[in-house]
Design an enzyme around this catalytic site. Structure first.
Site, short mmCIF file in Angstrom:
data_model
loop_
_atom_site.label_atom_id
_atom_site.label_comp_id
_atom_site.label_asym_id
_atom_site.label_seq_id
_atom_site.Cartn_x
_atom_site.Cartn_y
_atom_site.Cartn_z
N HIS A 64 0.53 -8.99 -0.23
CA HIS A 64 1.33 -9.64 -1.28
C HIS A 64 2.73 -9.04 -1.38
CE1 HIS A 64 1.13 -11.55 -5.57
NE2 HIS A 64 2.36 -11.58 -5.10
N ARG A 68 12.10 -12.62 0.10
CA ARG A 68 13.31 -13.32 -0.38
C ARG A 68 14.11 -14.06 0.68
NH1 ARG A 68 11.05 -13.19 -5.13
NH2 ARG A 68 11.36 -11.29 -6.37
N ASN A 98 7.41 -18.18 -2.14
CA ASN A 98 8.41 -18.64 -3.12
C ASN A 98 9.83 -18.25 -2.74
OD1 ASN A 98 7.91 -15.93 -3.67
ND2 ASN A 98 8.23 -16.13 -5.87
N ASP A 155 1.84 -18.64 -5.31
CA ASP A 155 2.12 -17.43 -6.09
C ASP A 155 3.41 -17.53 -6.89
OD1 ASP A 155 1.97 -14.83 -7.11
OD2 ASP A 155 3.29 -14.11 -5.56
N ASN A 287 5.22 -10.09 -13.75
CA ASN A 287 4.21 -11.07 -14.11
C ASN A 287 3.10 -11.07 -13.06
OD1 ASN A 287 2.84 -13.14 -15.25
ND2 ASN A 287 4.29 -14.74 -14.68
N ASP A 314 2.80 -6.50 -4.58
CA ASP A 314 3.60 -7.54 -5.23
C ASP A 314 5.08 -7.13 -5.24
OD1 ASP A 314 4.41 -9.82 -6.53
OD2 ASP A 314 3.50 -9.34 -8.45
ZN LIG Z 1 2.08 -13.62 -8.73
#
Ligand SMILES: [Zn+2]
Length: 434
Positions: A64, A68, A98, A155, A287, A314
């Protein structure tokens, strides 16, 4: 690619059950030999790493990370993010979709995985589960899988619609990969910027409740059960960055019933609570948010008893100007690749007595298994020559100004770490020297 000898170290390899003094030979990008000390004497190698007093373990795997690129290269690039990974002992990372644009097509996935991006370590990716991560139409799982996808996720956003999540789990199950879910019922968290509780009350901020995470985990587990019954498939749900005691107990229950649920916990969630926000410190904003002490303790219990499969960072870089805003406006996320080992050893190994081999499993063999990576997360003959050499006794202070990442948004600047990476070898090349 030249041979590398790693001599005099303590090999800790949970995959093969080895925790003993061993010498290691890496040849042609693979592990060629793991032998008793001295047995490789006389073997010529272009490079020798003296690992006396060090732990020699399989390179870490992070399922995870946010790199970018494309679209937000002022925060991070694939090259800078994976350099930070190498500095943290990671030899394999899985990039989240993302980016801008969202990684939801074969062309974008191939672009990301292209050698021209200059990834320092082995890069895999989980493309979006739905087009544009909008939660509606599924992406082309079969074509993306063929192009290298190791799972699917939206995600940052959860897949909210039952029928969409159900379809995602069914299609992914046929392809033998997991659907990774960011468990947050966003219908309950609008306008919230931290955990609900006394700290949010004191700061006058709207808080995310525990139920927002639990409701999605509960719903997804129900879908697994329904799909097993109706379709005779065995779908794999991976719950990302679990943060609440309630979600941990739901996952524990589902696993006891034999459902295929795996999950990850991020180092900040077993290290910090929402008290770390102090006076609106945006470096403690992420988050899922930092939670209460009871939740932090539940993360540790889950890591100790096996409910939690792996540690994932993350890693979420943001530019300084983005974090230097009022708390509610600042983006979520912190960097994490360079501090994961130092926190895991400090909090779990030293603080809780977790055996070193279990810490290594949480960071290598277990995450590699979640996304079915062949030949990674193990130090066995024939595996990829992915190795981390670290001093497990070294106490040091994290200096965020020296990060390899382009961003410095870490709440751990100035924090004490235990265990320092001395060398990282990725597919037979030294990619980091401490
Ligand atoms: Zn997440």
């Amino acid at each position: 690619m030249s041979d590398i000898l790693i001599l005099n170290g303590r090999v800790v390899d949970p995959a093969s059950g080895v925790d003993a003094a061993r010498d290691v030979l890496l040849r042609d990008g693979r592990v060629a030999a793991v032998e008793l000390p001295g047995a490789l004497k006389g073997v010529a190698a272009a490079e020798t790493i003296d690992a006396a007093g060090m732990v020699v373990a399989p390179g870490f795997v992070d399922v995870h990370v946010h790199l970018r690129e494309p679209g937000q290269t002022y925060k991070e690039t694939i090259a800078s993010g994976t350099a930070a990974a190498a500095a943290g002992g990671f030899t394999t990372v899985v990039a989240m979709p993302n980016t801008v644009p969202v990684n939801d097509s074969v062309a974008r996935l191939e672009w990301m995985l292209d050698a021209a991006r200059e990834s320092v370590v082995k890069l895999f990716a989980m493309p979006a589960a739905t087009v544009g991560s909008m939660g509606g139409e599924l992406t082309d799982f079969a074509a993306l899988r063929k192009a290298g996808a190791v799972g699917f996720t939206d995600d940052g956003k959860p897949v909210l619609e039952d029928h969409v999540m159900r379809a995602a789990l069914v299609v992914a199950a046929r392809l033998g990969v997991p659907v990774s879910q960011h468990a947050e019922d966003t219908r309950l968290t609008g306008g919230c910027s931290m955990n609900a509780g006394p700290v949010a009350f004191r700061l006058g901020l709207r808080g995310m409740t525990v139920e927002a995470e639990a409701r999605i985990v509960e719903r997804d587990i129900r879908l697994l059960r329904e799909i097993e019954k109706a379709e005779g498939l065995r779908p794999h749900l991976h719950v990302q960055h679990v943060s609440t005691a309630r979600a941990i107990s739901l996952i524990r229950e589902a696993r006891a019933q034999g459902l295929h649920v795996t999950c990850e916990v991020a180092p900040h969630h077993f290290t910090l609570t929402d008290e770390a926000i102090g006076d609106y410190d945006t470096h403690a904003k992420m988050n899922p948010p930092l939670r209460a002490e009871a939740d932090r303790v539940a993360m540790i219990a889950g890591l100790m008893d096996g409910t939690v499969d792996c540690i994932a960072t993350d890693h979420a870089p943001h530019a300084a100007h983005e974090k230097e805003q009022e708390f509610e406006r600042a983006p979520n996320g912190i960097t994490g690749l360079e501090t994961a080992l130092g926190l895991a050893l400090r909090v779990l190994h030293k603080g809780q007595g977790m055996p070193l081999t279990r810490v290594m499993q949480l960071m290598s063999a277990a995450p590699a298994a979640i996304v079915s990576l062949e030949g990674r997360g193990a130090l066995t003959v024939g595996s990829f020559a992915d190795v981390v050499v670290f001093d497990a006794a070294a106490e040091w202070v994290y200096d965020v100004a020296k990060t390899r990442s382009k961003s410095r948004n870490s709440p751990f600047g100035g924090a004490g770490m235990l265990g320092r990476v001395m060398a990282t070898v990725g597919e037979g090349r030294v990619v980091y020297r401490g």
